[in-house]
Motif scaffolding. Sequence first.
Motif, PDB file in Angstrom:
ATOM      1  N   SER A   1      38.094  11.219 -18.480  1.00 36.86           N
ATOM      2  CA  SER A   1      37.014  10.679 -17.649  1.00 36.86           C
ATOM      3  C   SER A   1      35.812  10.252 -18.493  1.00 36.86           C
ATOM      4  O   SER A   1      34.899   9.612 -17.995  1.00 36.86           O
ATOM      5  CB  SER A   1      36.586  11.712 -16.612  1.00 36.86           C
ATOM      6  OG  SER A   1      36.176  12.896 -17.242  1.00 36.86           O
TER       7      SER A   1
ATOM      8  N   GLU B   1      44.753  15.053 -21.445  1.00 35.39           N
ATOM      9  CA  GLU B   1      45.997  15.069 -20.670  1.00 35.39           C
ATOM     10  C   GLU B   1      47.213  15.262 -21.584  1.00 35.39           C
ATOM     11  O   GLU B   1      48.284  15.644 -21.124  1.00 35.39           O
ATOM     12  CB  GLU B   1      46.124  13.800 -19.820  1.00 35.39           C
ATOM     13  CG  GLU B   1      46.738  12.588 -20.491  1.00 35.39           C
ATOM     14  CD  GLU B   1      45.796  11.909 -21.484  1.00 35.39           C
ATOM     15  OE1 GLU B   1      44.654  12.365 -21.640  1.00 35.39           O
ATOM     16  OE2 GLU B   1      46.221  10.930 -22.126  1.00 35.39           O
TER      17      GLU B   1
ATOM     18  N   ASP C   1      49.089  25.946  -7.881  1.00 35.92           N
ATOM     19  CA  ASP C   1      48.144  24.980  -8.432  1.00 35.92           C
ATOM     20  C   ASP C   1      46.765  25.504  -8.065  1.00 35.92           C
ATOM     21  O   ASP C   1      46.219  25.189  -7.027  1.00 35.92           O
ATOM     22  CB  ASP C   1      48.413  23.605  -7.803  1.00 35.92           C
ATOM     23  CG  ASP C   1      47.488  22.543  -8.366  1.00 35.92           C
ATOM     24  OD1 ASP C   1      46.746  22.842  -9.320  1.00 35.92           O
ATOM     25  OD2 ASP C   1      47.501  21.421  -7.829  1.00 35.92           O
TER      26      ASP C   1
ATOM     27  N   ASP D   1      37.873  16.898  -4.062  1.00 33.93           N
ATOM     28  CA  ASP D   1      38.229  15.860  -5.029  1.00 33.93           C
ATOM     29  C   ASP D   1      37.567  14.516  -4.758  1.00 33.93           C
ATOM     30  O   ASP D   1      37.260  13.777  -5.679  1.00 33.93           O
ATOM     31  CB  ASP D   1      39.761  15.673  -5.065  1.00 33.93           C
ATOM     32  CG  ASP D   1      40.419  16.799  -5.841  1.00 33.93           C
ATOM     33  OD1 ASP D   1      39.692  17.446  -6.625  1.00 33.93           O
ATOM     34  OD2 ASP D   1      41.615  17.040  -5.651  1.00 33.93           O
TER      35      ASP D   1
ATOM     36  N   ARG E   1      45.299  19.575 -16.287  1.00 33.21           N
ATOM     37  CA  ARG E   1      46.101  19.740 -15.088  1.00 33.21           C
ATOM     38  C   ARG E   1      46.704  18.393 -14.679  1.00 33.21           C
ATOM     39  O   ARG E   1      47.899  18.300 -14.389  1.00 33.21           O
ATOM     40  CB  ARG E   1      45.219  20.295 -13.971  1.00 33.21           C
ATOM     41  CG  ARG E   1      45.835  20.268 -12.604  1.00 33.21           C
ATOM     42  CD  ARG E   1      44.867  20.825 -11.559  1.00 33.21           C
ATOM     43  NE  ARG E   1      45.370  20.607 -10.224  1.00 33.21           N
ATOM     44  CZ  ARG E   1      45.143  19.500  -9.503  1.00 33.21           C
ATOM     45  NH1 ARG E   1      44.427  18.527 -10.027  1.00 33.21           N
ATOM     46  NH2 ARG E   1      45.643  19.388  -8.289  1.00 33.21           N
ATOM     47  N   ALA E   2      45.877  17.346 -14.700  1.00 36.27           N
ATOM     48  CA  ALA E   2      46.368  16.024 -14.306  1.00 36.27           C
ATOM     49  C   ALA E   2      47.530  15.597 -15.196  1.00 36.27           C
ATOM     50  O   ALA E   2      48.544  15.070 -14.712  1.00 36.27           O
ATOM     51  CB  ALA E   2      45.243  15.006 -14.376  1.00 36.27           C
TER      52      ALA E   2
ATOM     53  N   LEU F   1      40.630  20.141 -15.793  1.00 34.01           N
ATOM     54  CA  LEU F   1      41.182  19.332 -14.700  1.00 34.01           C
ATOM     55  C   LEU F   1      42.013  18.184 -15.262  1.00 34.01           C
ATOM     56  O   LEU F   1      43.009  17.778 -14.668  1.00 34.01           O
ATOM     57  CB  LEU F   1      40.055  18.782 -13.826  1.00 34.01           C
ATOM     58  CG  LEU F   1      39.339  19.835 -12.973  1.00 34.01           C
ATOM     59  CD1 LEU F   1      38.173  19.201 -12.231  1.00 34.01           C
ATOM     60  CD2 LEU F   1      40.291  20.502 -11.992  1.00 34.01           C
ATOM     61  N   ASP F   2      41.619  17.682 -16.408  1.00 32.64           N
ATOM     62  CA  ASP F   2      42.373  16.600 -17.029  1.00 32.64           C
ATOM     63  C   ASP F   2      43.689  17.126 -17.589  1.00 32.64           C
ATOM     64  O   ASP F   2      44.719  16.457 -17.538  1.00 32.64           O
ATOM     65  CB  ASP F   2      41.525  15.955 -18.134  1.00 32.64           C
ATOM     66  CG  ASP F   2      41.873  14.480 -18.302  1.00 32.64           C
ATOM     67  OD1 ASP F   2      42.409  13.890 -17.354  1.00 32.64           O
ATOM     68  OD2 ASP F   2      41.606  13.939 -19.387  1.00 32.64           O
TER      69      ASP F   2
ATOM     70  N   ASP G   1      51.331  14.992 -13.849  1.00 35.81           N
ATOM     71  CA  ASP G   1      51.987  13.692 -14.068  1.00 35.81           C
ATOM     72  C   ASP G   1      53.359  13.882 -14.693  1.00 35.81           C
ATOM     73  O   ASP G   1      54.351  13.321 -14.232  1.00 35.81           O
ATOM     74  CB  ASP G   1      51.145  12.819 -15.021  1.00 35.81           C
ATOM     75  CG  ASP G   1      50.009  12.134 -14.285  1.00 35.81           C
ATOM     76  OD1 ASP G   1      49.945  12.302 -13.050  1.00 35.81           O
ATOM     77  OD2 ASP G   1      49.190  11.467 -14.948  1.00 35.81           O
TER      78      ASP G   1
ATOM     79  N   ALA H   1      41.091  10.224 -13.598  1.00 42.24           N
ATOM     80  CA  ALA H   1      42.181   9.648 -14.385  1.00 42.24           C
ATOM     81  C   ALA H   1      42.245   8.128 -14.267  1.00 42.24           C
ATOM     82  O   ALA H   1      43.088   7.505 -14.893  1.00 42.24           O
ATOM     83  CB  ALA H   1      43.507  10.261 -13.949  1.00 42.24           C
TER      84      ALA H   1
ATOM     85  N   SER I   1      38.242  14.957 -22.266  1.00 44.95           N
ATOM     86  CA  SER I   1      38.641  14.487 -20.940  1.00 44.95           C
ATOM     87  C   SER I   1      38.678  12.966 -20.883  1.00 44.95           C
ATOM     88  O   SER I   1      37.783  12.292 -21.378  1.00 44.95           O
ATOM     89  CB  SER I   1      37.658  15.009 -19.897  1.00 44.95           C
ATOM     90  OG  SER I   1      37.919  14.406 -18.661  1.00 44.95           O
TER      91      SER I   1
ATOM     92  N   ASN J   1      37.836   9.377  -9.246  1.00 44.17           N
ATOM     93  CA  ASN J   1      39.096   9.857  -9.801  1.00 44.17           C
ATOM     94  C   ASN J   1      39.011   9.824 -11.330  1.00 44.17           C
ATOM     95  O   ASN J   1      38.883   8.779 -11.935  1.00 44.17           O
ATOM     96  CB  ASN J   1      40.221   8.950  -9.303  1.00 44.17           C
ATOM     97  CG  ASN J   1      41.561   9.399  -9.818  1.00 44.17           C
ATOM     98  OD1 ASN J   1      41.639  10.285 -10.682  1.00 44.17           O
ATOM     99  ND2 ASN J   1      42.614   8.809  -9.301  1.00 44.17           N
TER     100      ASN J   1
END
Lengths: 410, 341
Positions: free
Chosen positions: A137, A154, A211, B149, A194-195, A191-192, A199, B84, A135, B82
């Motif tokens: 993050s 991602e 989603d 979130d 998904r991000a 979740l990453d 994008d 990202a 991830s 966040n």
Amino acid sequence: MKKTLSLLGCVAGASLLLSQAALAQDCDTITLGSAISLTGKYATNGVHAKNGYEFAIQKIKDNGGVKVGDKCYNFEVIYYDDESKGDRGATLAERLIDQDKVQYMLGPYSSGMTKAIAPVTEKYQIPMVEAEGASRSLFNKGYKYLFAVLSTSEQYLASAVTLAAEKAQEAGKDTSSVKVAVAVENDPFSLDIRAGVLDDAAKYNMEIVIDEQLPRDLSDMSAILTKVKLLKPDLLIVSGHSKGAATAVRQIGEQKISTPMIAITHCEAADVTGNFGAAANDFLCSTQWAETLTYEDPIFGTAANYEKEFKAAYPEYAEKKVPYQTAQASAAVYVYKDSFERAGTLDKEAVRDAIAATDLQTFYGGIKFSEAGNNIAKPMVLRQIQNGEYNVVAPSAFASHPLNYPRTPQ
Amino acid sequence: MKKSIFYALLLAITLVAPFVFPDFRTQLATLWLMIVVAMTWDMTGGQMGYNSLGNIFFYGTGMYVAALISIGLVHDVGFYNNAARSELMTFTDAQYFTGAIVGIIGAGLFCAITAVVIGYLTFGLRGPYFAIGTLGVAIAAGELVANWDWVGGGQGIALPVYPGNLDVGKLFFYFLFAGTGVALFIFLKWLYTTRFGAAINAIRDDEEKAEAMGIHTLRYKLTTWAMAAFFVGVVGGISAFQLIHFEPLETAYQTINLGIFMVVCVLLGGKGTLWGPIIGAILFHVIKEVTWNYLLGWQWVALGALIVITVVYFQDGVMGWLMHKKPEWFGIRVERKEAPQ
């Protein structure tokens, strides 16, 4: 005793091999530590990773160990079971460092667990080379002692979005007509993913029709699939580690979902071809590594050789693909070997700096760390399960087979 | 006199323990966490007869509130959480410590207020219904936070690493936990001797009768739970900074781990006593650490066996067993001759 052994070896005509083994026994030990999921929801992949560590340690030992200055060392790992729970992992990392006096860490399995443990190693300024936390993050916290050999998450399924866009254009349609459904686990890794997908879908103006999050225990996604049946997306993305992959393949087959393109993660780790046979056909699977790629190094040989030798050492993998989770775990150990040798000392800070300066070609791909600690020298590839075989279909530089599109529902 | 020496000795042990066992500082800190959650659980469960399975709600909420306050004082919370984002977001030492202290106290206060609100809704329930009702609140809260979130959703929150010297950092957290534990002990020791203590015992023994005697039971119940929630919120807040990264389902609102452990500690030590939860927490923590180390793979079986044995054979826990065997230790005078059967 060792001399006698070598002598006997000479007599037997295998002197070289045996004296190497004798040499290896003279090496000291460098202790690494790892809290890894042996029970709980990440147990499957925790075991894959642990096997990867152990295989690499044995391989390095067989190749004369780690040479630091004029001494040689072998690796040894102290493991604890983190039960797939973050706070447990953090406690165990402290225990490894405080009580077992571990100075170098290998990562746990999953981004979530890595997120829980990385602050601990950072706090103690203990280097951690991790192979299973992807991830993004993880890499925006300014951690100085965290290094990841794998590509960030991602990128996992972004090329599936590109493929869907290409197929739409080939059919003479605008990419904005493509409908995408996303169902992921509520964890940092998925979740990453998904991000990344959202994008890329936004770049092509695709419409996100679903989603949703997979339920907490990942064992039933039929409600989401019912929606998929109604809304008929062109691309379905599912990510939920091994358990999520198994559930997706099983229920997509059972509910006869006819989405033309389905991309998931963790196909090999969940052994979807072995467990679900034809139901897994035409699924797209993201992978950090494939045994068909042309990477190689002096310890493990080529990617194909790694797979062969690993299967020989761990016969339980004989009937399935060696998952990339195993390969990258081995690569992490290899990074340690390389860094110790370049550092020429066991000093923690010197080793940390050597890891940061890594620029290595391995059977797993290139490894070079960014300032943030993630590997920037290796691409992700996308494979499609075609008649039970995993064939690389994207990105085009690595593709060995054309894409089966639309998929044939079983 | 004897008693004050005993307490002085205990306090001395508390103060020197992290220096005598420097490698076990984190485990000792966790032990204090267990003691606090067990003692607070006993406030309602043991002294007042309301068995809550949802106290973990205050632990998780405490974590989140403390973290959000400390982040919110310096940065934009939504942006910080966040996953990202690629910008590095840092805290100065002063920001870290101000955030931690304000956050931890804020967590306690927030939890106390929430306890009143939730208590108002759930204290109409009795027995198992109250237990399940409160459990439901904790589970629902975990799921809600996991889908929000702004607070990081399923990603959880990663706080900054403790700035400065690591050993000092470990002592910092140890003394925060231990300080909360000692404060709670002193508070409860006093509270249980007051009219308030007698009133909540009356609620446990017979709520209708207590009501009939003019005790405003709801007010007492809410106050007790709010006080318990305050302390759980505080240790939750401390945990957030100690753990640094936490996520909602497995760490913050961990209903099946800490949420159950606190009940087991109290059962093991003895419900409705001042010392029971403490003894239970120590025993439980030691047993847990030992089985997790030496019976890897069987640890949950061992833990299950412990719970079964406690519930079947030692329903009154260690303290209950001691009271039965050595009543004179507790100042209970037994005229043995007058008890022929």
